[in-house]
Design an enzyme around this catalytic site. Structure first.
Site, PDB file in Angstrom:
ATOM      1  N   ASP A 124      -1.902   3.124  -4.089  1.00 17.64           N
ATOM      2  CA  ASP A 124      -2.317   3.123  -2.674  1.00 17.64           C
ATOM      3  C   ASP A 124      -2.939   1.772  -2.324  1.00 17.64           C
ATOM      4  O   ASP A 124      -4.154   1.650  -2.130  1.00 17.64           O
ATOM      5  CB  ASP A 124      -3.302   4.275  -2.429  1.00 17.64           C
ATOM      6  CG  ASP A 124      -3.533   4.532  -0.951  1.00 17.64           C
ATOM      7  OD1 ASP A 124      -2.768   4.013  -0.116  1.00 17.64           O
ATOM      8  OD2 ASP A 124      -4.492   5.272  -0.635  1.00 17.64           O
ATOM      9  N   GLY A 218     -11.018   7.156   9.238  1.00 14.21           N
ATOM     10  CA  GLY A 218     -11.244   5.843   9.836  1.00 14.21           C
ATOM     11  C   GLY A 218     -11.712   4.815   8.834  1.00 14.21           C
ATOM     12  O   GLY A 218     -11.672   3.619   9.106  1.00 14.21           O
TER      13      GLY A 218
END
Length: 268
Positions: A124, A218
């Site tokens: 990732d 976020g």
């Protein structure tokens, strides 16, 4: 056969309630931006390496964080760049809407790890090539770990996560100020008590999220820093929410030093 085996294991993990969720993908609240849960307000120039990333795609937009690692490179999470057509990168902001400057960058300047696998959160990590950045007190790079630290687990040490992720699982408002939190690194063995060993590999680093202090929606792609060095990239957490006390997980930067050098030329 290997692909089917991984899929079967992942489905089994999901049925046991141990598959993670990326902060970007949480759906408990409609907003995709906000701040770290129960964190502290950053002051101006405290995190000059922090970047705000507003991604766009044909299906909508989302907010992530990133870290400056060189005058023309930002590192973030692959699940942030995945599916995006462009990003507006904001530099030098403490107040989220008031950066020192911003660049809009096409996906042609994204280098997403070619072996990123969303299902098991493998690899990732992504790089974003930016126009040349002028460094100042408000905008500067963060150091990468030295190769010699590649085998360090960092367990027991206190690192700092920063970002504009949600303040709570029920929050819907965007944060005005950059947030940060001091988080203690835990062993992968401890982290595997909350997530499958298929997901918590040696390329993942986890932190405890006691007192409901954690990364949240976020914060994806943002930094986990230790003594001015980038050791983690915000990757995933519990599907049950940010405040439930489960560990928060990051891509372990020491596992990708060669990949970063090969793709950007940047090294510690």
């Amino acid at each position: 056969m290997k692909v089917f085996l991984i899929l079967a294991l992942a489905i089994a993990s999901a049925s046991a309630g141990i598959l993670p969720v990326h902060p970007r993908d949480r759906v408990a609240a409609p907003s995709i931006s906000g701040r770290i849960t129960n964190g502290k307000n950053a002051v101006a120039d405290q995190f000059p390496y922090q970047v705000g990333l507003s991604f766009s795609s044909s299906e909508g937009g989302w907010w992530c964080g990133g870290s400056i690692i060189a005058a023309n490179w930002v590192v973030t999470a692959a699940h942030c760049t995945d599916g995006a057509s462009s990003v507006t990168a904001s530099f030098g902001a403490t107040v989220r809407t008031s950066p020192k400057f911003s660049y809009t960058i096409s996906s042609s300047d994204f280098i997403q790890h070619k072996n990123y696998l969303s299902l098991t959160v493998r690899n990732d990590i992504s790089l974003i090539k930016t126009p040349s950045i002028s460094f100042s007190a408000a905008v500067n790079k963060i150091a990468l770990p030295a190769i010699s630290s590649s085998y360090s687990t960092y367990v027991g040490q206190t690192a700092i996560a920063s970002g504009w992720g949600l303040t709570s699982d029920s929050a819907t408002a965007v944060a005005k100020n950059l947030q940060f939190a001091d988080l203690t690194v835990i062993s992968n063995a401890e982290c595997k008590k909350s997530f499958s060993s298929l997901i918590v590999t040696s390329r993942v680093i986890c932190v405890a999220s006691s007192n409901a202090i954690s990364t949240c929606q976020g914060d994806s792609g943002g930094p986990l820093a230790l003594d001015g060095t980038l050791i983690g990239i915000t990757s995933f957490g519990s599907p049950d929410g940010c405040e439930v006390g489960s560990p928060a997980a990051f891509t372990r930067v020491t596992s990708y030093l060669d990949w970063i050098k090969e793709n950007s030329g940047v090294e510690a």
